[in-house]
Design an enzyme around this catalytic site. Sequence first.
Site, PDB file in Angstrom:
ATOM      1  N   HIS A  55      -5.186   7.545 -18.905  1.00 13.43           N
ATOM      2  CA  HIS A  55      -5.288   8.955 -18.516  1.00 13.43           C
ATOM      3  C   HIS A  55      -6.723   9.496 -18.581  1.00 13.43           C
ATOM      4  CE1 HIS A  55      -1.099   8.436 -18.938  1.00 13.43           C
ATOM      5  NE2 HIS A  55      -0.979   8.784 -20.204  1.00 13.43           N
ATOM      6  N   ASP A 113       0.134   6.025 -13.541  1.00  7.90           N
ATOM      7  CA  ASP A 113      -0.568   6.740 -14.596  1.00  7.90           C
ATOM      8  C   ASP A 113      -0.089   8.168 -14.379  1.00  7.90           C
ATOM      9  OD1 ASP A 113      -2.416   8.508 -15.840  1.00  7.90           O
ATOM     10  OD2 ASP A 113      -3.736   6.792 -16.104  1.00  7.90           O
ATOM     11  N   HIS A 114       0.826   8.636 -15.211  1.00  6.30           N
ATOM     12  CA  HIS A 114       1.506   9.879 -14.833  1.00  6.30           C
ATOM     13  C   HIS A 114       0.547  11.076 -14.790  1.00  6.30           C
ATOM     14  CE1 HIS A 114       2.003  10.685 -19.196  1.00  6.30           C
ATOM     15  NE2 HIS A 114       2.131  11.945 -18.849  1.00  6.30           N
TER      16      HIS A 114
HETATM   17  O1  LIG Z   1       1.305   8.275 -21.669  1.00  4.53           O
HETATM   18  C1  LIG Z   1       1.449   8.987 -22.633  1.00  4.53           C
HETATM   19  O2  LIG Z   1       1.376  10.322 -22.458  1.00  4.53           O
HETATM   20  C2  LIG Z   1       1.970  11.206 -23.397  1.00  4.53           C
HETATM   21  C3  LIG Z   1       1.377  12.582 -23.114  1.00  4.53           C
HETATM   22  O3  LIG Z   1       1.742  12.975 -21.815  1.00  4.53           O
HETATM   23  P1  LIG Z   1       1.863  14.526 -21.422  1.00  4.53           P
HETATM   24  O4  LIG Z   1       2.169  14.512 -19.978  1.00  4.53           O
HETATM   25  O5  LIG Z   1       2.956  15.092 -22.275  1.00  4.53           O
HETATM   26  O6  LIG Z   1       0.557  15.155 -21.766  1.00  4.53           O
HETATM   27  C4  LIG Z   1       1.696  10.775 -24.830  1.00  4.53           C
HETATM   28  O7  LIG Z   1       2.437  11.587 -25.720  1.00  4.53           O
HETATM   29  C5  LIG Z   1       2.109   9.333 -25.003  1.00  4.53           C
HETATM   30  O8  LIG Z   1       1.742   8.889 -26.310  1.00  4.53           O
HETATM   31  C6  LIG Z   1       1.451   8.441 -23.989  1.00  4.53           C
HETATM   32  O9  LIG Z   1       2.047   7.146 -24.024  1.00  4.53           O
END
Ligand SMILES: O=C1O[C@H](COP(=O)(O)O)[C@@H](O)[C@H](O)[C@H]1O
Length: 518
Positions: A253, A190-191
């Site tokens: 997230h 989960d980045h």
């Molecule tokens: O996991 C995801 O995250 C991105 C947003 O990530 P961020 O680090 O740029 O805030 C989102 O645009 C995408 O739809 C989703 O799959």
Amino acid sequence: MTEKQNLETLQTPSAVFFIFGATGDLARRKLFPAIYSLYREGKLAEDFAVIGVARRPRTNEEFREDLHQSIIEFCRYKIGAEEDWNRFAEHFEYKSLDINNVAGFQELKEQTEVIETKYGIPGNRFFFLALAPELFGSVSLNLRAGGMMDGTGWNRLVIEKPFGYDLESARKLNAEINEVFKEDEIYRIDHYLGKEMVQNIEVIRFANAFFEPLWNNQHISNIQITLSETVGVEERGGYYDHSGALRDMGQNHMLQMLAMIAMEPPSRLLPEDIHDEKVKVLRSLRAYMTPEEVDKNVVRAQYGEGESKGKTLPGYRQEDKVDPASNTETYFAARLFVDNFRWSGVPFYIRTGKRLPVKTTEIIVEFKRTPTNVYLGQRHNLEPNLLVIRVNPMEGIYIKINAKKPGSDSEIQPLAMDFCQSCMIGINSPEAYESLIEDAAQGDSTYFTRWDEVSAAWSFIDHIADAWAQNPTDVKSYPAGSWGPDETHLLLQQDGYHWWPVNGQDEDDVIWQVGSSN
Ligand SMILES: O=C1O[C@H](COP(=O)(O)O)[C@@H](O)[C@H](O)[C@H]1O
Ligand SMILES: NC(=O)C1=CN([C@@H]2O[C@H](COP(=O)(O)OP(=O)(O)OC[C@H]3O[C@@H](n4cnc5c(N)ncnc54)[C@H](OP(=O)(O)O)[C@@H]3O)[C@@H](O)[C@H]2O)C=CC1
């Protein structure tokens, strides 16, 4: 003590990193730049190798050229002298194979053994799946069938989201992977958990004496988590139209950030202890069991045509690869409750959406007001104290307090005690994927999601998705470039609260930004 703690100041163990999906978007934009940054910071073992895997044909030289372009375009480090670059790039090889073809994995095994011998790598294998989720099960089975798991070191599997579409599909996927990998070999990404300020939540809470005593329903009135994006669905319309905001951002997230904010202090900082505490929060979320409860507490909406900075923006249904009659939500907001002793009665408001006015992720903790306002006689309405954690793209924290206006006899002014991490010269925060790749290579699963967290999150989300599925057309609309539908404000107004402005937006009348980094 975890392997990570032992190795805190050392490099990752010598290993071969396999990037499945090496010609794809994630590899190009995130994974290659992360590996290069780790290399530049001296965090990668000198004896490392990377094998990129995908179907399309590429020579090693062509693959290294793709790598070069990716670093130029997306990495926070600039490429240095040519000979330094070559020293790095020669660690990269390419293998063309179809995931569904076992013979390809047998060839991959031979290629791996040659490269392990060349660099003296002790058989440690790190498999990163930057692939469509439908392929995760086949890769696992074919890694085993092709003999890729018979190395003499450890095997680790890093999997991208989405981990399933609902609880049932997630269970099936997990069972497939578990046929080959044990839970402690699986690192579910989960980045957001790789982001500096999300990792900082734990430190802010548990390393400071003054937050924890107040961190409960006696002193906190509500918590707001906003994850807003300015982008639309870009080129991912095919995936997104099937997923929607609730599954794309909510299940992972947003609930992970909520769990970090709400969890009990762990008795030790070992990964298992943190997972244990987070899963208790996720299981304490009050489930909305009927469509009426869902309607009362959750708002969904889709962006229509709109404008931002004088530019006309298309509606969601006009986006590439999106069904022109789609009812998929691109926005949702919800009022959640964590039904335990600490949080009983405290609403957690969460919202996320595409095509909103700013790109920002912020967590705002609103404290209860002082028991009585001794300044009322001087006609001062005191603002509540806030703790704001800025996750992305600005990183920092600030506390909003009331203080006497300098030079005046009695005027009170809210002001922000502000720490802006991303504004500070010399701090160049690592990208989430850097710290996640480093952690997984070191065997530290703290900032990955354990299966019971994933399943608890799905079982909560499924109730909402099921209620929505009974009434698929009941999706509100908001103009692209706006803050979402009006109903989102009602969610808070019913409880006597309002969304706090995020990232300086809508703050023309807010004076407490004085002295802040905005
Ligand atoms: O996991 C995801 O995250 C991105 C947003 O990530 P961020 O680090 O740029 O805030 C989102 O645009 C995408 O739809 C989703 O799959
Ligand atoms: N892109 C992003 O920002 C994010 C992506 N993700 C997730 O990461 C994963 C990858 O996404 P993304 O990189 O965008 O996807 P892409 O479609 O850009 O890339 C998919 C990759 O898979 C390879 N591939 C497809 N089928 C096969 C096959 N049968 N055998 C071998 N290789 C195959 C493709 O290469 P080839 O065609 O050459 O075979 C390509 O390298 C997905 O799960 C996505 O949800 C998650 C968060 C953010």
